[in-house]
Design an enzyme around this catalytic site. Structure first.
Site, short mmCIF file in Angstrom:
data_model
loop_
_atom_site.label_atom_id
_atom_site.label_comp_id
_atom_site.label_asym_id
_atom_site.label_seq_id
_atom_site.Cartn_x
_atom_site.Cartn_y
_atom_site.Cartn_z
N GLY A 12 0.85 -1.19 0.00
CA GLY A 12 0.00 0.00 0.00
C GLY A 12 0.89 1.24 0.00
N SER A 40 -5.48 -1.79 0.54
CA SER A 40 -6.56 -0.86 0.88
C SER A 40 -6.32 0.49 0.23
CB SER A 40 -6.66 -0.67 2.39
OG SER A 40 -7.14 -1.85 2.97
N GLY A 47 -9.29 10.76 0.14
CA GLY A 47 -8.09 11.49 -0.21
C GLY A 47 -7.11 11.64 0.93
N GLU A 114 -14.75 16.21 4.72
CA GLU A 114 -15.25 14.93 5.27
C GLU A 114 -15.55 15.13 6.75
OE1 GLU A 114 -12.82 11.54 4.18
OE2 GLU A 114 -12.52 12.35 2.19
N ASP A 210 -2.16 -9.52 8.84
CA ASP A 210 -0.95 -10.36 8.86
C ASP A 210 0.21 -9.70 9.61
OD1 ASP A 210 -2.59 -11.82 7.18
OD2 ASP A 210 -1.53 -11.27 5.36
N ARG A 277 -16.64 9.96 12.49
CA ARG A 277 -17.19 8.69 12.00
C ARG A 277 -17.78 7.80 13.09
NH1 ARG A 277 -12.90 6.64 7.68
NH2 ARG A 277 -13.51 8.42 6.42
N ARG A 373 -9.95 7.49 14.17
CA ARG A 373 -9.17 8.22 13.17
C ARG A 373 -10.01 9.28 12.46
NH1 ARG A 373 -8.74 7.59 7.61
NH2 ARG A 373 -9.90 5.64 7.68
C1 SIN Z 1 -13.90 7.71 2.44
O1 SIN Z 1 -13.68 8.06 1.28
O2 SIN Z 1 -14.97 7.89 3.00
C2 SIN Z 1 -12.81 7.00 3.19
C3 SIN Z 1 -11.80 7.96 3.62
C4 SIN Z 1 -11.05 7.46 4.84
O3 SIN Z 1 -11.21 6.33 5.27
O4 SIN Z 1 -10.30 8.26 5.41
#
Ligand code: SIN
Length: 521
Positions: A12, A40, A47, A114, A210, A277, A373
């Site tokens: 990643g 992921s 972003g 967000e 893992d 979130r 987070r």
């Molecule tokens: C999302 O696009 O909602 C995920 C972004 C993130 O997990 O920070």
């Protein structure tokens, strides 16, 4: 045996960025379980958060991260991460990553919004940001002569000597069906998270914890595993495996509604749909349970089709594939396991408590995310810690290779191995989903502990006696992760961030990490 200065496990953003930096000075083996793209990062839509706008400030980004983390973030580490972010972003841009610019001003980035952010600050590439980043990093990796890529190689266990020095790893060559030993002076775990431990997840199949499980078995400290982030809005459709409806859709004004069209987020937070979130996912969970409904709906019909097709081209097309025109229809969504805030405990340089072993990205617990987070801080953490690990580990390049001649032959292989433990795989994921999800209770945790302990011990026994396969490696790892989650959750006698226990609904006055170590039971 394959020998290189550096062994990086995972492909990643964290692993690839680290490989590119380290390759300036060393020979690197980069191993990944499937193809380089299988990570992921590749699926990340939203972003990277970064202070760019004139009206924004480092202080605001720091404050948003701390608020989201519910008192458990390490302020000093968050401050450094935020301050370093413009430099790391510029490095990605110089490698070739193209972030979306404003339509009316192509000299400025179009910044997304967000949950939990007080300000627009998310750099994005449409709604396929992670894919753009992976593309660019992989192109650079493939032209770099100092990096050897091993696709379809699955790490099984770390090799740690009697002086607590990591010297390499046992690795299963999936397609060739044999065990290879990778020897290195420096080993970095960038294996992503563990959300496949749950029945429903936004993550790709490779997210089986893992890195965390290997590190724990080898003796590292593992911290805060109870903080599993559920993304509030994954597409609810039995054929749409793991498809996320980005939080950026709520950033552009989408409203959460019940089946009858009514809104509900105002009951849970003044920030409504743009609350952190944990709050949004818990609100949806509560509404679904009290009303015995299967999903809620995301409504972005206030925006025009042309806007949606431009801002969210991938989500728009994917929804259409399932018969949903997001310009006209509400999108059915449910929360699903998305991100592990806990993991291998590291210091500010990415060091673990095993010498020469580093961890970074979602595999690690760096102190940045605390108990929840902040959206779009994870890709940022990946590039910032790749730089830290690179700089810190240079001093080890002049070190020696440790003797690996007399390693025990611990694993079996067989060409005719068709044993797949579907029952156990399903049981672990279902027990995690039923007992270790968004709303926990002492009763659920005790049930989870009993079931998961039995399953883990059976799975470890099969693993010892059966030929190695990728499925068995992953099954042993998700069993270990489920056990770590339940053990951490049982020790946290409060509700904080993503860990909500109805029997301890309050937050304790002092925030503490829960740290587990295999040797301290
Ligand atoms: C999302 O696009 O909602 C995920 C972004 C993130 O997990 O920070």
């Amino acid at each position: 045996m394959i020998r290189s200065d550096y062994l990086i496990i995972g492909s990643g953003i964290a692993g690839l960025s680290l490989a590119l930096k380290v390759a300036q000075k060393a020979k690197v083996s980069l191993i990944t379980k499937k193809k380089l793209f299988d990570s992921s990062t590749d699926k990340a839509q939203g972003g990277i958060a970064c202070v760019i706008d004139k009206s924004d400030s480092f202080e605001k980004h720091i404050q948003d991260t701390l608020v989201s983390g519910a008192g458990l973030c390490d302020k000093d580490k968050v401050t450094k991460l935020v301050q370093e972010s413009p430099d790391r972003l510029n490095e990605l841009i110089s490698l070739g990553v193209e972030f979306t610019k404003k339509e009316n001003n192509p000299n400025e980035f179009d910044l997304g919004l967000e949950g939990g952010h007080s300000q627009r600050r998310i750099l994005h590439a449409g709604d396929v940001t992670g894919n753009e980043i992976e593309n660019v990093l992989i192109k650079n990796i493939l032209k770099n002569k100092s990096i050897t890529v091993f696709e379809n190689y699955t790490a099984i266990d770390l090799i740690v000597n009697e002086n607590n020095i990591c010297c390499g790893a046992y690795v299963f060559a999936n397609e060739k069906n044999y065990i290879e030993i990778f020897q290195a002076k420096i080993i970095a775990l960038a294996c992503g998270g563990a959300s496949k431990t749950y029945l429903y997840t936004s993550n790709p199949d490779v997210s089986t914890g893992d890195g965390i499980a290997m590190a724990y078995r080898a003796g590292t400290d593992v911290a805060n595993m109870e903080f599993v982030q559920f993304h509030p809005t994954c597409l609810y459709n039995k054929n749409a495996k793991s498809f996320l409806i980005s939080e950026a859709v709520r950033g552009e004004g989408a409203i959460l509604r019940l089946k009858d069209g009514s809104q509900f987020m105002d009951k849970y937070s003044p920030q409504k749909e743009l609350a952190p979130r944990d709050i949004v996912a818990r609100a949806i969970d509560k509404e679904l349970k009290t009303r015995r409904q299967d999903c809620v709906y995301l409504d972005i019909t206030s925006k025009s089709k042309s806007f949606l097709m431009k801002r969210f081209p991938n989500i728009y097309i994917k929804c259409l594939d399932y018969g949903i025109d997001m310009a006209k229809d509400m999108i059915p969504v449910i929360p699903a396991a998305h991100f592990f805030c806990g993991g291998v405990k590291i210091d500010e340089h990415g060091r673990t408590n095993i010498k020469n072993l580093y961890a970074l990205g979602e595999t690690s617990c760096s102190g940045i995310h605390g108990a929840n987070r902040l959206a779009s801080n994870s890709l940022l953490e990946g590039i910032v810690y790749a730089d830290r690990v690179y700089k810190d580990s240079l001093r080890l390049l002049n070190g020696k290779y440790y003797d690996l001649q007399n390693l025990p032959n611990k694993y079996k292989t067989s060409k005719n191995n068709s044993l797949v433990y579907m029952q156990e795989w399903e049981e672990i994921r279902r027990a995690s989903w039923n007992y270790l999800s968004i709303t926990r209770s002492n009763e659920k945790l005790i049930k989870a502990k009993k079931r998961i302990s039995i399953l883990k011990s059976e799975i470890n026994t099969f693993f010892k006696h059966s030929p190695v396969t990728v499925e068995n490696i992953e099954l042993r790892n998700i069993a270990c992760i489920a056990d770590l989650i339940v053990n951490s959750a049982l020790q946290r006698k409060e509700s904080r961030g993503l860990h909500y226990n109805v029997d301890y609904p309050e937050m304790l006055p002092v925030a503490k990490d829960i740290v587990l170590n295999e040797s301290v039971k």
